[in-house]
Design an enzyme around this catalytic site. Structure first.
Site, PDB file in Angstrom:
ATOM      1  CB  SER A 157       3.045   3.174   0.795  1.00 29.94           C
ATOM      2  OG  SER A 157       3.355   4.549   0.716  1.00 29.94           O
ATOM      3  CE1 TYR A 170      -2.092   3.421  -1.361  1.00 35.84           C
ATOM      4  CE2 TYR A 170      -0.517   4.704  -0.063  1.00 35.84           C
ATOM      5  CZ  TYR A 170      -0.791   3.830  -1.102  1.00 35.84           C
ATOM      6  OH  TYR A 170       0.242   3.360  -1.870  1.00 35.84           O
TER       7      TYR A 170
END
Ligand code: NDP
Length: 265
Positions: A157, A170
């Site tokens: 990400s 995350y």
């Protein structure tokens, strides 16, 4: 007919390439599967709960002339991986008459948006199991199934490069996947297997409750921080993944490729 003519005519067609995409029922995985199908690459996709969406993805791939099958898998549960590999081999044998894969896309994932202070150990463990431990051990279990010369794409990400409040756990897992990618590239290189990690920016999918897609202020704020002036769409990612797998990119390995339209440059 001469032997020469026979030999030429009977040259067998090259076997179709097959990709395994985790989390292919929706979002980026499904989009990548459709791009691969258009490029003539068949797909085994996995889903967690949405058998109906998975069946829809398979039907779309077949409508494009491709071959596909959907298997259930929780990528956060390593104890299920050995039985998954048995089901995968069965599906490959039944569908394609072989037991090997050419490509792997470690895509399945969830988002949990919580501040560092509020993140619980359960949140952390869930994210770790899906985004890091699951990727590590599923890839390990699939090594005997992967063809030499194959390709692996992991999903990271943009949040592993830039920091936004609420994504500490995350993004830490995604950072781990980026390091893992380099190690996989090093250790699988002798088999001709390339391994890269793509890092999408914010994309309009169901991810994180569909916030990027459904909250107009958030959508506008991200667009304003993006060189291309908008948030990402699934096609922006699925097409790039399909190119990394099906294009002339075999010499690219161990690389982090951000696909964000230039977010927070
Ligand atoms: P979606 O929520 O749209 O789709 C998630 C997919 O993963 C579904 O197919 C879902 O299956 C599957 N899945 C979820 N949890 C599990 C699990 N425990 N085991 C197996 N499969 C599971 O997400 P995206 O497509 O947006 O995200 C895909 C990847 O891209 C993720 O790794 C995410 O972290 C990453 N990413 C996404 C960004 C974004 O903005 N969308 C940005 C950067 C990275 P089912 O349908 O059965 O629930």
């Amino acid at each position: 007919m001469s032997m020469t003519a026979n030999t030429t005519t009977d040259t067998p067609a090259r076997p179709r390439k097959i990709a395994l995409i985790t989390g292919g029922s929706r979002g980026l995985g499904r989009n990548a599967a459709l791009h691969l199908a258009r490029a003539g690459i068949d797909v085994v996709l996995t889903y967690l709960n949405n058998a109906e969406d998975a069946a829809g993805a398979v039907a779309e791939i077949r409508a494009l002339g491709g071959q596909a099958v959907a298997l259930q898998l929780d990528t956060g549960k390593t104890a299920e991986f050995d039985s998954f590999v048995i089901r995968l081999r069965d599906a490959l044998r039944t569908g394609w008459g072989r037991e090997t894969l050419d490509f792997l896309v470690n895509n399945a994932g969830i988002g949990i948006h919580k501040s560092f202070a509020e993140t619980t150990e359960d949140d952390f463990d869930l994210l770790m199991n899906i985004h890091l431990k699951g990727v590590f051990f599923l890839t390990q279990r699939l090594l005997p199934v992967m063809n030499d010369g194959g390709r692996i794409v992991n999903l990271s990400s943009g949040l592993a490069r830039f920091s936004m409040p609420g994504f500490a756990a995350y993004a830490a897992m995604k950072g781990g996947v980026e390091v893992l990618t380099r190690y996989l590239a090093k250790e699988l290189g002798p088999r001709g297997i390339s391994v890269n990690v793509v890092a999408p920016g914010a994309i309009e999918t169901d991810f994180g409750g569909g916030a990027v897609r459904d909250i107009p202020e958030m959508n506008r704020a991200i667009a304003a921080q993006t060189a291309m002036g908008r948030v990402g769409m699934p096609d922006d990612i699925g097409g790039a993944i399909a190119t990394l797998l099906g294009g002339e990119t075999q010499w690219i390995t161990g690389q982090r490729i951000e696909i964000s339209g230039g977010m927070l440059l």
